[in-house]
Design a protein around this motif. Structure first.
Motif, PDB file in Angstrom:
ATOM      1  N   HIS A  58      13.552   3.384   9.920  1.00  0.00           N
ATOM      2  CA  HIS A  58      13.085   3.634   8.557  1.00  0.00           C
ATOM      3  C   HIS A  58      12.123   2.537   8.099  1.00  0.00           C
ATOM      4  N   ILE A  59      12.425   1.306   8.430  1.00  0.00           N
ATOM      5  CA  ILE A  59      11.525   0.196   8.065  1.00  0.00           C
ATOM      6  C   ILE A  59      10.165   0.380   8.733  1.00  0.00           C
ATOM      7  N   TYR A  60      10.166   0.757  10.000  1.00  0.00           N
ATOM      8  CA  TYR A  60       8.914   0.924  10.738  1.00  0.00           C
ATOM      9  C   TYR A  60       8.047   2.002  10.102  1.00  0.00           C
ATOM     10  N   LYS A  61       8.656   3.123   9.718  1.00  0.00           N
ATOM     11  CA  LYS A  61       7.883   4.212   9.101  1.00  0.00           C
ATOM     12  C   LYS A  61       7.191   3.747   7.827  1.00  0.00           C
ATOM     13  N   ILE A  62       7.845   2.867   7.085  1.00  0.00           N
ATOM     14  CA  ILE A  62       7.250   2.356   5.843  1.00  0.00           C
ATOM     15  C   ILE A  62       6.135   1.361   6.141  1.00  0.00           C
ATOM     16  N   MET A  63       6.376   0.486   7.114  1.00  0.00           N
ATOM     17  CA  MET A  63       5.404  -0.555   7.437  1.00  0.00           C
ATOM     18  C   MET A  63       4.084   0.021   7.936  1.00  0.00           C
ATOM     19  N   VAL A  64       4.123   1.149   8.626  1.00  0.00           N
ATOM     20  CA  VAL A  64       2.890   1.715   9.195  1.00  0.00           C
ATOM     21  C   VAL A  64       2.329   2.852   8.351  1.00  0.00           C
ATOM     22  N   SER A  65       2.928   3.109   7.208  1.00  0.00           N
ATOM     23  CA  SER A  65       2.476   4.221   6.370  1.00  0.00           C
ATOM     24  C   SER A  65       1.256   3.821   5.545  1.00  0.00           C
ATOM     25  N   ASP A  66       0.288   4.725   5.456  1.00  0.00           N
ATOM     26  CA  ASP A  66      -0.873   4.507   4.598  1.00  0.00           C
ATOM     27  C   ASP A  66      -0.652   5.081   3.207  1.00  0.00           C
ATOM     28  N   ASP A  67       0.588   5.501   2.916  1.00  0.00           N
ATOM     29  CA  ASP A  67       0.950   5.920   1.566  1.00  0.00           C
ATOM     30  C   ASP A  67       1.524   4.769   0.749  1.00  0.00           C
ATOM     31  N   THR A  68       1.747   3.621   1.380  1.00  0.00           N
ATOM     32  CA  THR A  68       2.319   2.490   0.654  1.00  0.00           C
ATOM     33  C   THR A  68       1.260   1.803  -0.203  1.00  0.00           C
ATOM     34  N   LYS A  69       1.691   1.331  -1.364  1.00  0.00           N
ATOM     35  CA  LYS A  69       0.826   0.572  -2.248  1.00  0.00           C
ATOM     36  C   LYS A  69       0.995  -0.919  -1.965  1.00  0.00           C
ATOM     37  N   ASP A  70      -0.098  -1.655  -2.063  1.00  0.00           N
ATOM     38  CA  ASP A  70      -0.027  -3.113  -2.016  1.00  0.00           C
ATOM     39  C   ASP A  70       0.144  -3.617  -3.441  1.00  0.00           C
ATOM     40  N   CYS A  71       1.154  -4.449  -3.662  1.00  0.00           N
ATOM     41  CA  CYS A  71       1.507  -4.863  -5.023  1.00  0.00           C
ATOM     42  C   CYS A  71       1.741  -6.369  -5.086  1.00  0.00           C
ATOM     43  N   GLU A  72       1.569  -6.904  -6.285  1.00  0.00           N
ATOM     44  CA  GLU A  72       1.855  -8.312  -6.553  1.00  0.00           C
ATOM     45  C   GLU A  72       2.709  -8.413  -7.811  1.00  0.00           C
ATOM     46  N   PHE A  73       3.734  -9.261  -7.763  1.00  0.00           N
ATOM     47  CA  PHE A  73       4.599  -9.466  -8.926  1.00  0.00           C
ATOM     48  C   PHE A  73       3.814 -10.043 -10.104  1.00  0.00           C
ATOM     49  N   TYR A  74       4.195  -9.625 -11.316  1.00  0.00           N
ATOM     50  CA  TYR A  74       3.852 -10.383 -12.513  1.00  0.00           C
ATOM     51  C   TYR A  74       4.919 -11.479 -12.612  1.00  0.00           C
TER      52      TYR A  74
ATOM     53  N   LEU B 145       9.727   2.282 -10.443  1.00  0.00           N
ATOM     54  CA  LEU B 145       9.971   1.166  -9.528  1.00  0.00           C
ATOM     55  C   LEU B 145       8.999   0.010  -9.781  1.00  0.00           C
ATOM     56  N   SER B 146       7.725   0.313  -9.928  1.00  0.00           N
ATOM     57  CA  SER B 146       6.738  -0.752 -10.148  1.00  0.00           C
ATOM     58  C   SER B 146       6.712  -1.209 -11.604  1.00  0.00           C
ATOM     59  N   GLU B 147       6.856  -0.266 -12.544  1.00  0.00           N
ATOM     60  CA  GLU B 147       6.671  -0.599 -13.954  1.00  0.00           C
ATOM     61  C   GLU B 147       7.919  -1.183 -14.606  1.00  0.00           C
ATOM     62  N   LYS B 148       9.088  -0.687 -14.237  1.00  0.00           N
ATOM     63  CA  LYS B 148      10.305  -1.094 -14.938  1.00  0.00           C
ATOM     64  C   LYS B 148      11.249  -1.944 -14.088  1.00  0.00           C
ATOM     65  N   PHE B 149      11.239  -1.738 -12.788  1.00  0.00           N
ATOM     66  CA  PHE B 149      12.158  -2.476 -11.928  1.00  0.00           C
ATOM     67  C   PHE B 149      11.506  -3.741 -11.362  1.00  0.00           C
ATOM     68  N   LEU B 150      10.447  -3.588 -10.595  1.00  0.00           N
ATOM     69  CA  LEU B 150       9.787  -4.745  -9.997  1.00  0.00           C
ATOM     70  C   LEU B 150       8.953  -5.522 -11.009  1.00  0.00           C
ATOM     71  N   VAL B 151       8.312  -4.789 -11.918  1.00  0.00           N
ATOM     72  CA  VAL B 151       7.324  -5.346 -12.851  1.00  0.00           C
ATOM     73  C   VAL B 151       6.212  -6.018 -12.040  1.00  0.00           C
ATOM     74  N   CYS B 152       5.344  -5.178 -11.492  1.00  0.00           N
ATOM     75  CA  CYS B 152       4.297  -5.682 -10.600  1.00  0.00           C
ATOM     76  C   CYS B 152       3.007  -4.911 -10.802  1.00  0.00           C
ATOM     77  N   HIS B 153       1.928  -5.513 -10.339  1.00  0.00           N
ATOM     78  CA  HIS B 153       0.617  -4.865 -10.345  1.00  0.00           C
ATOM     79  C   HIS B 153       0.466  -4.082  -9.055  1.00  0.00           C
ATOM     80  N   THR B 154      -0.006  -2.841  -9.138  1.00  0.00           N
ATOM     81  CA  THR B 154      -0.135  -1.994  -7.954  1.00  0.00           C
ATOM     82  C   THR B 154      -1.596  -1.623  -7.707  1.00  0.00           C
ATOM     83  N   SER B 155      -1.894  -1.339  -6.460  1.00  0.00           N
ATOM     84  CA  SER B 155      -3.200  -0.789  -6.102  1.00  0.00           C
ATOM     85  C   SER B 155      -2.977   0.567  -5.448  1.00  0.00           C
TER      86      SER B 155
END
Length: 352
Positions: free
Chosen positions: A44-60, A202-212
């Protein structure tokens, strides 16, 4: 691209976040990673790591509670690992509870190592429904015997289970992987309704991060913009349209990346009107200066063929390799603007 064998699981723990029944059950013991479970998690980790559906994000950093928690934990210490997993699981459970449609799940809290870098994976294993068997056994005294000998009634039944985990052959739709060295995030997420509004909780309320935007989405936008401009300005000039797409594929093959500004110059540099519209549309998505690549080669498969649909509904799919050679393919356009496509040297024709 990361290889599956490069992923080494360090620690893992499972928590139950059943928002349907109002249960947040936190484990106090690490998972015993036997060979099958180890491969299940690593897959499962591998499928996520190689997926081009994942967003690159940085914490606020100043406002993210998850960043604050991870900034102080000791991943190598088992007690710290367990307590940190509790804190994060509780916050995720609270965030999930804000939306009625957000699926209940088990949370796999995992740290793993790849090429000397330690990562944290939060795998949200959303429950799925399916059927399974249930066995019930009842015992009673045999009325035909004077002794108290017991007889067993065994009943096999089919029941619906609503808390099955995703299979090993599927890619889970919600997951977070955090590089614990630079705190960079790779995120798979979906919109869910909260207070009448669709949000990325997940990005807006849980992680609180900037997404691309994920690479696959960027490529879809890029090809859509190019097709829109080509259809608008080139009209019935089929060869120019196809040459434009051929140039996009060549640009990727040469660079192994998509440089938005350079692609605009190469495809539309000779037409100020086209170039201006291209720049305007890419700026709308904040991609005008972007340069991105893809991890999974299947993402760029769409560039390997030209698909055309005629006004009468006939669909034609032409491999780019065939088109670029031109030896077996020809487009003729008459004075009225109507096109004729000629495919030569056909040895065999197969219906599919």
């Amino acid at each position: 691209m990361i290889a599956k064998d490069d992923i080494v699981i360090r620690k893992a723990i499972l928590h139950i976040l059943d928002t349907v029944h109002g249960e947040c059950i936190l484990s106090n013991i690490l998972l015993n990673l036997g060979p099958d479970l180890y491969e299940f998690i690593r897959g499962h980790i591998y499928k996520i790591m190689v997926s081009d559906d994942t967003k690159d994000c940085e914490f606020y950093e100043e406002s993210s509670p998850i960043y604050s928690i991870l900034d102080t934990w000791d991943e190598s210490d088992e007690e710290s690992f367990i307590q940190t997993s509790h804190s994060i699981a509780e916050r995720l459970y609270t965030s999930m509870g804000e939306g009625l449609d957000i699926p209940a799940a088990d949370l796999l809290f995992v740290t793993f190592q790849s090429e000397s870098v330690i990562y944290l994976a939060l795998l949200k294993m959303n429950y799925r429904e399916s059927y399974t068997h249930e066995i019930s056994i009842t015992e009673e005294t045999n009325p035909e015997e004077e002794s108290e000998e017991l007889i067993q009634d065994i009943h096999a039944d089919v029941i619906k289970s609503k808390a099955l985990l995703p299979g090993s052959n599927t890619r889970i739709p919600e997951a977070i992987i955090i590089n614990l060295t630079d705190m960079h995030i790779k995120l798979l997420e979906k919109r869910w309704e909260i207070n009448g509004e669709k949000v990325f909780y997940l990005s807006e309320k849980f992680l609180v991060c900037h997404t691309s935007l994920p690479p696959k989405k960027k490529l879809n936008i890029l090809t859509k913009v190019i097709n829109t401009i080509s259809n608008k300005y080139d009209g019935a000039d089929l060869k120019t349209k196809m040459d434009t797409k051929s140039a996009l594929q060549k640009e990727y093959n040469d660079r192994q990346s998509f440089d938005i500004e350079e692609i605009g110059n190469r495809l539309f540099g000779n037409s100020p009107e086209k170039k201006s519209e291209y720049d305007e549309k890419m700026e709308k998505y904040d991609l005008q200066y972007d340069n991105f690549t893809v991890t999974n080669e299947t993402t760029v498969k769409k560039l390997e063929k030209q698909v055309m649909v005629t006004d009468s509904g006939i669909e034609i799919s032409i491999p780019m390799e065939t088109y670029n050679k031109l030896a077996n393919f020809e487009i003729q356009t008459d004075v009225t603007g109507k096109s004729t496509i000629i495919i030569k040297n056909i040895d065999n024709l197969t219906l599919i």
